[in-house]
Enzyme design. Structure first.
Site, short mmCIF file in Angstrom:
data_model
loop_
_atom_site.label_atom_id
_atom_site.label_comp_id
_atom_site.label_asym_id
_atom_site.label_seq_id
_atom_site.Cartn_x
_atom_site.Cartn_y
_atom_site.Cartn_z
N PRO A 131 0.71 -1.23 0.18
CA PRO A 131 0.10 -0.15 -0.21
C PRO A 131 1.31 1.41 -0.02
O PRO A 131 1.88 1.00 0.64
CB PRO A 131 -0.71 0.01 1.14
CG PRO A 131 0.28 -1.09 2.26
CD PRO A 131 0.82 -2.08 1.11
N HIS A 132 0.81 2.44 -0.65
CA HIS A 132 1.68 3.47 -1.14
C HIS A 132 0.28 4.67 -1.21
O HIS A 132 -0.80 4.60 -1.30
CB HIS A 132 2.30 3.44 -2.00
CG HIS A 132 2.43 2.44 -3.09
ND1 HIS A 132 1.36 1.56 -3.86
CD2 HIS A 132 2.02 3.21 -4.64
CE1 HIS A 132 1.03 1.66 -4.80
NE2 HIS A 132 1.15 3.03 -5.80
N CYS A 133 0.76 5.78 -0.82
CA CYS A 133 0.47 7.60 -1.30
C CYS A 133 1.55 8.04 -1.03
O CYS A 133 2.31 8.23 -0.85
CB CYS A 133 -0.63 7.36 -0.34
SG CYS A 133 0.11 7.75 0.98
#
Length: 511
Positions: A425-427
């Site tokens: 997961p990334h942002c």
């Protein structure tokens, strides 16, 4: 009939990726949806990716959606919302920046090695053996095969098309981030009825591969006619689909691409396609040199995402003439150098030390305080909350809630399950005050969605003011996760500090 007027908000125009996003929205409804480019007096069926691209919509073009059918009111509301609130975001995160040609580093002015300069598209330095790749010509490939009657051509193309579609869907499941989004857009192209119709037309060809070559030329034409250089370079995506089908027809999935078993700099006489780059991708691929014409292609964007140094030259023929041997690539500085002498080798050594120093200075990115081992959590929601809460506790997020929201917004676009029991997961968000790499290893695997079990979660969170070097570190880690030895080290690490040591070591090795 319902109509919706808008000005194209896409910086790079309406090419495959945003077109596939619009096509998905339009295909939810029974009503016919037509996109009219009023600026260029062209139009296309909004339920066909190729037709949308053929409308040649550039940034700022005046456009109109024509919606007619039994559910036109619902379609008008949904498509209007999509255009106003989501359409602009369907492309901008993947734009690749092309640097202008740079002067040769002063340090290398003392080197006597042959050097060529061009545009560095994806930064990085590499010292490796050169392998030369000649681009596939489908017409030449067809000459190597016997004549076939038209009915047999159709039959073989149908089978090959279905096989290519299935293989591409499998590849999407093995990728994440930009790579997954680009492959997903290609899958939408390959599923387009226009592609099948064009392939199965009678092209007066001597065999199946010749028919494929003619069909690919027809399908590339809308891209070639565009006024936008960015859109013209998207014809490479159609050629890539042609290569995928040719691979199924010939039974040679690599179509002559070499297997890389040592550090290698690939030098191509043509612009590589996204599929070819992914086929070459691995720990032995240290960089790519190819001709200009693909600086804003999906190949270039993939190279940036995968942290693969990429240099574009006006021509690579002089390098082919220079022959095999060791080459030094300085993509970030816009040069490639053959047979590096002591001066060039010393420059490369100092560059490696510089990057290692950057990694070593990023204590915060690799902090043991960001690592959780053998946690007992029940679902994906708990994992993301656990990690984002910790970012706030450690002073790395202004708000755990906003950070969590940013992660889930990314999850809504495409699953971040990478395969191999790993999710990333990334942002990139204003909620992140310090860029971080968080790790959570679960005591027991849990479902990440789509019946994909995950045991190791590596969360990458970038601040909006992020530096290029930090983004490169993130890209290197995401790329490294594809390799079993790296994953095994992370799964076997006994302490949080051991996890940090593995992360830092692997980044330096791959730099």
């Amino acid at each position: 009939m319902q109509t919706f007027l808008f000005r194209c908000p896409l910086v790079n125009g309406l090419h495959a990726r945003p077109a596939s996003a619009l096509e998905r929205q339009a295909s939810r409804f029974v009503s016919a949806v037509t996109l009219v480019n009023q600026t260029k007096s062209r139009q296309g069926d909004a339920k066909s990716v190729l037709a949308l691209v053929g409308a040649d919509v550039a940034a700022g073009d005046e456009c109109q959606l024509l919606i007619e059918g039994p559910d036109e009111q619902a379609a008008w509301q949904a498509l209007g919302y999509f255009i106003e609130h989501e359409f602009a975001q369907s492309d901008s995160p993947l734009a690749a920046a092309v640097e202008e040609e740079q002067p040769l580093p002063v340090f290398l002015s003392r080197s006597a090695s042959p050097v060529w300069q061009g545009k560095g598209v994806s930064p990085g330095a590499a010292l490796a053996k050169a392998v030369f790749v000649e681009q596939i010509d489908l017409n030449v490939l067809a000459l190597r095969h016997d004549e076939e009657p038209f009915p047999l051509q159709q039959q073989r193309l149908i089978v090959a098309l279905q096989a290519a579609r299935q293989r591409l869907r499998e590849e999407i499941g093995q990728q994440a981030g930009e790579a997954a989004q680009i492959l997903d857009a290609q899958s939408q192209l390959l599923d387009d009825e226009t592609v099948a119709d064009c392939l199965l037309d009678e092209h007066d060809a001597r065999n199946t591969l010749a028919a494929l070559a003619k069909a690919v030329d027809v399908l590339r034409e809308p891209f070639r006619q565009s006024d936008s250089e960015y859109l013209r370079q998207r014809e490479l995506d159609v050629f890539d689909l042609g290569l995928r089908i040719a691979a199924e027809l010939t039974g040679d999935l690599r179509l002559g691409l070499p297997q890389l078993d040592e550090d290698t700099l690939v030098i191509s006489d043509g612009v590589l396609t996204p599929g070819q780059l992914l086929m070459l991708q691995g720990p032995s691929l240290r960089g790519i040199v190819m001709p200009t014409g693909g600086e804003t292609s999906h190949t270039a964007i993939l190279a940036c995402a995968l942290s693969t140094p990429l240099l574009c030259l006006a021509s690579t023929k002089p390098l082919f003439a220079a022959g095999e041997g060791t080459y030094l690539l300085g993509a970030g500085h816009g040069f490639v150098l053959a047979r590096p002498d002591d001066v060039a080798l010393r420059w490369y050594e100092l560059e490696c030390k510089k990057f290692a120093a950057v990694v070593a200075s990023e204590e915060g990115m690799f902090s043991p305080a960001l690592v959780f081992l053998d946690e007992k959590l029940h679902d994906k929601h708990e994992v993301i909350k656990r990690l984002t809460d910790n970012l706030e506790v450690q002073g790395r997020a202004l708000s755990a809630t906003l950070a969590e929201q940013a992660i889930w917004q990314r999850e809504a676009v495409f699953t971040t399950a990478l395969g191999f029991s790993i999710a990333i997961p990334h942002c990139k968000s204003a909620a992140i005050s310090r860029s971080s790499i968080s790790v959570l290893r679960l005591a027991d695997p849990l479902d990440w969605g789509g019946d994909v079990a995950v045991q190791l979660v590596i969360m990458l969170t970038l601040s909006e003011q992020e530096q290029t070097q930090h983004m490169r570190i993130f890209s290197v880690l995401a790329r490294r996760l594809m390799h079993e030895s790296f994953r095994e080290k992370l799964l076997a690490a006994a302490t949080a500090q051991a996890v940090v040591d593995v992360l830092r070591e692997e980044v330096i090795i791959l730099s």
